[in-house]
Design a protein around this motif. Structure first.
Motif, PDB file in Angstrom:
ATOM      1  N   ALA A   2       0.828  -1.206   0.000  1.00  0.00           N
ATOM      2  CA  ALA A   2       0.000   0.000   0.000  1.00  0.00           C
ATOM      3  C   ALA A   2       0.864   1.259   0.000  1.00  0.00           C
ATOM      4  O   ALA A   2       0.581   2.222  -0.713  1.00  0.00           O
TER       5      ALA A   2
ATOM      6  N   ILE B 153      -8.306   6.603  -2.180  1.00  0.00           N
ATOM      7  CA  ILE B 153      -8.024   5.217  -1.788  1.00  0.00           C
ATOM      8  C   ILE B 153      -8.784   4.245  -2.694  1.00  0.00           C
ATOM      9  O   ILE B 153      -8.228   3.251  -3.171  1.00  0.00           O
TER      10      ILE B 153
ATOM     11  N   LEU C  23      -7.425  -2.109   0.460  1.00  0.00           N
ATOM     12  CA  LEU C  23      -7.706  -0.684   0.278  1.00  0.00           C
ATOM     13  C   LEU C  23      -9.206  -0.435   0.130  1.00  0.00           C
ATOM     14  O   LEU C  23      -9.736   0.555   0.649  1.00  0.00           O
TER      15      LEU C  23
END
Length: 322
Positions: free
Chosen positions: A38, A78, A118
């Motif tokens: 991430a 995101i 996510l």
């Protein structure tokens, strides 16, 4: 961020800097590999176009950007980033924003898990906005992503699809998120169905234009400017608007598509045929129509410094073709 967009985003520069910092702290995976995947994504940066549009839309509602608007912008980025991770796996893309993609840096399983993680993170933050209408509006986007991927995956190398089908897929994969986020920026401040629908349609038309321009650039751009190989969509069998328009004038393309560019020089020949047709110009004309439709929606939202900035961003998106 590019210099041109830096100028466009000058009124929300501090908010975007805070957003960049927050994105890296919001990802709190327990497993170090998942966290590293991430972090790799957010370190790659990007233009932050979607959060900028949301912040400006929020400012247009009350001339100020509240904390829940900032969180909405972060949630949107995101979700967008999660969709890119899955896209890169499906398209087997080796680079994104000039960096190796997650599945190339780690592996495919980690990339899929990182994308899922996510999406889950975004859902958690979305629920904490404590606005059911916004939760429903944004949650529908994740459903749309899946619909868009299925439509795209079901039609690889299918030269019989219509441009309308391509537009539906483009809405699901790109425009849906921008439209829902613009609408949500209004809903967090003003519960006005008419205004929020104009905001939604602005995002919808802008998103469709943005995707079509991206698809044109996939044909006429450079690997340096794209951050990925030229013609990658075509190579993968994803037939976009300029290709579908070109098929009418260049029937030779059909045989190249049918054999999935399996022979040496097939892809290069296909790109040449598309470029010499009117397919690129027809796609540009359609993108321009969507840009004009987006601007029409903006005019319904009044006149303010934030609206002026949104108009400038809308024009800028089209000038990427120049």
């Amino acid at each position: 961020m590019l210099t041109s967009t830096t100028l466009l985003f000058s009124t929300i520069e501090s908010e975007l800097k805070t957003l960049d910092k927050n994105l890296k702290t919001m990802v709190t995976a327990q497993h170090p590999v998942l966290y590293a995947a991430a972090e790799h994504l957010f370190n790659a940066g990007g233009k932050r176009l979607r959060p900028a549009i949301i912040l400006l839309m929020a400012k247009a509602t009350s001339n100020q950007i509240l904390d829940h608007h900032k969180r909405l912008a972060e949630i949107t980025e995101i979700i967008h980033t999660a969709s890119l991770v899955h896209d890169d796996v499906l398209d087997d893309c080796s680079t994104r924003r000039g960096l190796k993609t997650v599945h190339n840096t780690f592996n495919t399983k980690i990339a899929v898990l990182a994308g899922d993680f996510l999406f889950a993170q975004s859902s958690w933050y979305l629920a904490n906005l404590d606005n059911l209408h916004v939760v429903k509006t944004i949650s529908k986007v994740i459903i749309d992503f899946a619909e868009g991927e299925v439509q795209q995956g079901s039609n690889y190398f299918n030269h019989n699809i219509y441009v309308q089908s391509y537009m539906e897929k483009s809405f699901y994969k790109t425009a849906s998120l921008i439209a829902a986020s613009c609408k949500s920026a209004y809903l967090l401040n003003i519960d006005d169905p008419n205004l929020s629908n104009y905001a939604y349609n602005y995002g919808k038309y802008l998103g469709l234009a943005f995707q079509m321009i991206d698809d044109i650039l996939d044909i006429i751009g450079t690997e340096e400017s794209l951050g990925k190989p030229v013609g990658l969509d075509l190579k993968n069998g994803n037939l976009t608007a300029p290709i579908l328009f070109a098929l009418i004038e260049e029937p030779k393309l059909i045989s190249l598509i049918d054999r999935e560019f399996s022979q040496l020089g097939d892809l290069e020949l296909a790109l040449h045929l598309i470029k010499r047709s009117n397919g690129i110009q027809q796609a540009k004309d359609m993108a321009f129509e969507y840009i004009q439709a987006a601007l029409t929606c903006l005019r319904k939202l009044g006149s303010s410094e934030a609206i002026i900035s949104l108009k400038q961003i809308t024009h800028y998106i089209f000038t990427r073709l120049n």
